[in-house]
Design a protein around this motif. Structure first.
Motif, mmCIF file in Angstrom:
data_model
loop_
_atom_site.group_PDB
_atom_site.id
_atom_site.type_symbol
_atom_site.label_atom_id
_atom_site.label_comp_id
_atom_site.label_asym_id
_atom_site.label_seq_id
_atom_site.Cartn_x
_atom_site.Cartn_y
_atom_site.Cartn_z
ATOM 1 N N TRP A 20 4.296 -14.021 -21.239
ATOM 2 C CA TRP A 20 3.160 -14.386 -20.390
ATOM 3 C C TRP A 20 2.659 -13.190 -19.585
ATOM 4 O O TRP A 20 1.451 -12.944 -19.497
ATOM 5 N N LEU A 21 3.582 -12.431 -18.985
ATOM 6 C CA LEU A 21 3.194 -11.256 -18.216
ATOM 7 C C LEU A 21 2.551 -10.194 -19.109
ATOM 8 O O LEU A 21 1.548 -9.578 -18.746
ATOM 9 N N LEU A 22 3.146 -9.987 -20.288
ATOM 10 C CA LEU A 22 2.607 -8.984 -21.203
ATOM 11 C C LEU A 22 1.220 -9.367 -21.694
ATOM 12 O O LEU A 22 0.325 -8.518 -21.798
ATOM 13 N N SER A 23 1.028 -10.656 -21.998
ATOM 14 C CA SER A 23 -0.283 -11.090 -22.474
ATOM 15 C C SER A 23 -1.342 -10.905 -21.389
ATOM 16 O O SER A 23 -2.484 -10.531 -21.678
ATOM 17 N N GLY A 24 -0.976 -11.155 -20.111
ATOM 18 C CA GLY A 24 -1.913 -10.940 -19.014
ATOM 19 C C GLY A 24 -2.282 -9.475 -18.871
ATOM 20 O O GLY A 24 -3.454 -9.132 -18.638
ATOM 21 N N TYR A 25 -1.289 -8.608 -18.999
ATOM 22 C CA TYR A 25 -1.548 -7.168 -18.885
ATOM 23 C C TYR A 25 -2.454 -6.687 -20.022
ATOM 24 O O TYR A 25 -3.416 -5.936 -19.798
ATOM 25 N N VAL A 26 -2.161 -7.130 -21.237
ATOM 26 C CA VAL A 26 -2.976 -6.739 -22.383
ATOM 27 C C VAL A 26 -4.406 -7.248 -22.229
ATOM 28 O O VAL A 26 -5.378 -6.539 -22.531
ATOM 29 N N TYR A 27 -4.554 -8.485 -21.737
ATOM 30 C CA TYR A 27 -5.899 -9.047 -21.553
ATOM 31 C C TYR A 27 -6.692 -8.232 -20.538
ATOM 32 O O TYR A 27 -7.871 -7.909 -20.774
ATOM 33 N N ARG A 28 -6.071 -7.881 -19.389
ATOM 34 C CA ARG A 28 -6.771 -7.092 -18.371
ATOM 35 C C ARG A 28 -7.105 -5.698 -18.886
ATOM 36 O O ARG A 28 -8.172 -5.143 -18.593
ATOM 37 N N TRP A 29 -6.195 -5.132 -19.676
ATOM 38 C CA TRP A 29 -6.452 -3.791 -20.227
ATOM 39 C C TRP A 29 -7.647 -3.814 -21.189
ATOM 40 O O TRP A 29 -8.525 -2.945 -21.144
ATOM 41 N N LEU A 30 -7.701 -4.819 -22.064
ATOM 42 C CA LEU A 30 -8.820 -4.932 -22.996
ATOM 43 C C LEU A 30 -10.125 -5.208 -22.250
ATOM 44 O O LEU A 30 -11.181 -4.658 -22.603
ATOM 45 N N LEU A 31 -10.045 -6.046 -21.198
ATOM 46 C CA LEU A 31 -11.247 -6.375 -20.442
ATOM 47 C C LEU A 31 -11.800 -5.151 -19.720
ATOM 48 O O LEU A 31 -13.018 -4.910 -19.711
ATOM 49 N N SER A 32 -10.882 -4.352 -19.143
ATOM 50 C CA SER A 32 -11.335 -3.156 -18.427
ATOM 51 C C SER A 32 -11.968 -2.142 -19.370
ATOM 52 O O SER A 32 -12.974 -1.510 -19.044
ATOM 53 N N HIS A 33 -11.437 -1.993 -20.549
ATOM 54 C CA HIS A 33 -11.999 -1.050 -21.511
ATOM 55 C C HIS A 33 -13.328 -1.563 -22.062
ATOM 56 O O HIS A 33 -14.231 -0.771 -22.371
ATOM 57 N N LEU A 46 24.286 -24.476 -24.049
ATOM 58 C CA LEU A 46 22.887 -24.122 -24.301
ATOM 59 C C LEU A 46 22.292 -23.279 -23.187
ATOM 60 O O LEU A 46 21.152 -22.814 -23.310
ATOM 61 N N ALA A 47 23.017 -23.087 -22.090
ATOM 62 C CA ALA A 47 22.476 -22.344 -20.952
ATOM 63 C C ALA A 47 22.070 -20.912 -21.317
ATOM 64 O O ALA A 47 20.968 -20.476 -20.951
ATOM 65 N N PRO A 48 22.912 -20.128 -22.032
ATOM 66 C CA PRO A 48 22.471 -18.766 -22.383
ATOM 67 C C PRO A 48 21.213 -18.756 -23.244
ATOM 68 O O PRO A 48 20.328 -17.916 -23.044
ATOM 69 N N PHE A 49 21.126 -19.675 -24.185
ATOM 70 C CA PHE A 49 19.936 -19.728 -25.042
ATOM 71 C C PHE A 49 18.715 -20.132 -24.233
ATOM 72 O O PHE A 49 17.621 -19.575 -24.416
ATOM 73 N N ALA A 50 18.872 -21.097 -23.303
ATOM 74 C CA ALA A 50 17.754 -21.507 -22.461
ATOM 75 C C ALA A 50 17.300 -20.360 -21.560
ATOM 76 O O ALA A 50 16.095 -20.164 -21.352
ATOM 77 N N ALA A 51 18.272 -19.594 -21.030
ATOM 78 C CA ALA A 51 17.920 -18.450 -20.195
ATOM 79 C C ALA A 51 17.172 -17.398 -21.011
ATOM 80 O O ALA A 51 16.188 -16.800 -20.542
ATOM 81 N N TYR A 52 17.633 -17.162 -22.240
ATOM 82 C CA TYR A 52 16.966 -16.185 -23.114
ATOM 83 C C TYR A 52 15.533 -16.615 -23.415
ATOM 84 O O TYR A 52 14.594 -15.815 -23.335
ATOM 85 N N ILE A 53 15.345 -17.887 -23.736
ATOM 86 C CA ILE A 53 14.008 -18.401 -24.026
ATOM 87 C C ILE A 53 13.114 -18.281 -22.799
ATOM 88 O O ILE A 53 11.929 -17.918 -22.900
ATOM 89 N N SER A 54 13.664 -18.564 -21.606
ATOM 90 C CA SER A 54 12.875 -18.467 -20.382
ATOM 91 C C SER A 54 12.439 -17.028 -20.123
ATOM 92 O O SER A 54 11.284 -16.777 -19.761
ATOM 93 N N VAL A 55 13.366 -16.078 -20.330
ATOM 94 C CA VAL A 55 13.022 -14.665 -20.121
ATOM 95 C C VAL A 55 11.946 -14.228 -21.106
ATOM 96 O O VAL A 55 10.984 -13.535 -20.740
ATOM 97 N N VAL A 56 12.112 -14.625 -22.365
ATOM 98 C CA VAL A 56 11.111 -14.260 -23.377
ATOM 99 C C VAL A 56 9.750 -14.870 -23.043
ATOM 100 O O VAL A 56 8.712 -14.217 -23.166
ATOM 101 N N ALA A 57 9.742 -16.135 -22.608
ATOM 102 C CA ALA A 57 8.481 -16.801 -22.285
ATOM 103 C C ALA A 57 7.777 -16.126 -21.108
ATOM 104 O O ALA A 57 6.566 -15.875 -21.152
#
Length: 238
Positions: free
Chosen positions: A214-227, A199-210
């Motif tokens: 999280w990083l993408l959602s933060g960037y999108v939130y800051r971009w919308l807030l600035s606009h 299960l290690a590869p699947f757990a690593a994949y899930i961790s990378v996606v998570a």
């Protein structure tokens, strides 16, 4: 942020549709000197699983319907060798969902089996059946360990699998002689005694996606807030 739970649910349901799984988890015992009393391991002709050499064993298991003398169907025996003392392992059996079967998996130390008459009788009976089948075919099962030597000290366990057919059919032949079940027996060591290695590869994949989500959602939130803050006010007409 709902991508990860949805993906995990999807993968789980896909696995459930394709196959059934039964498993047992155990800690590997300390090294034991293989007894030289009869029947010795060299004469049992049992298929062997090893984390390094043979972690997956494709096989075909004979089954029968539960009875008073065999409430859990037929018993099959295997050897688990090359284990690391104190490490957690998982043995699981996977079989097609189109072959309804109930499985029970148990592990036993060598000394426990040799000291329990019921277990040693079952083991000897299964071993005799295997040798008779191999002799009738005129061949030796390649999954049977050919390098077993007496007196070798290593962490070894017996694996007993009980298999009972769990379907009903109007076909009397099927009810009297249920077909054998195609199955994979898998020996899976744990990483740091926490997570199965498979299960290690699947757990690593899930961790990378998570983390990425999280990083993408933060960037999108800051971009919308600035606009939203920099949006020009509508001109007023006098």
């Amino acid at each position: 942020m709902r991508v990860v739970p949805w993906l995990a649910c999807f993968v789980t349901h896909v696995w459930t549709v394709n196959a059934n799984v039964e498993k047992t988890v155990f800690l590997a015992p300390g090294p034991a000197t293989l007894p030289d009393a009869h029947p010795g391991l060299d004469t049992l002709r049992l298929a062997t699983l090893s984390p390094a050499l043979r972690p997956v064993l494709p096989t075909v298991l004979s089954v029968q319907f539960p009875s008073d003398s065999a409430p859990r169907g037929l018993e099959s025996w295997y050897l688990l060798r090359g284990l690391e003392e104190g490490r957690r392992y998982e043995v699981r059996i996977c079989w097609p969902a189109t072959q309804p079967t109930d499985f029970w998996l148990d592990t036993f130390t060598l000394t426990h089996v040799w000291a329990t008459p019921k277990l040693i009788v079952s083991l000897a009976k299964y071993s005799q059946q295997q040798q008779q089948q191999q002799h009738a075919r005129g061949s030796v099962d390649s999954s049977v360990d050919q390098e077993e030597t007496l007196g070798t000290s290593q962490s070894t366990l017996f694996l007993r699998i009980q298999a009972a057919a769990s379907f009903f059919s109007s076909n009397h032949t099927l009810m009297e002689h249920p077909p054998p079940v195609d199955a994979d027996i898998i020996l899976d060591p744990f990483i740091l005694n926490v997570l199965p290695r498979s299960l290690a590869p699947f757990a690593a994949y899930i961790s990378v996606v998570a983390v990425g989500a999280w990083l993408l959602s933060g960037y999108v939130y800051r971009w919308l807030l600035s606009h939203a803050v920099e949006a020009p006010a509508k001109p007023h007409t006098d």
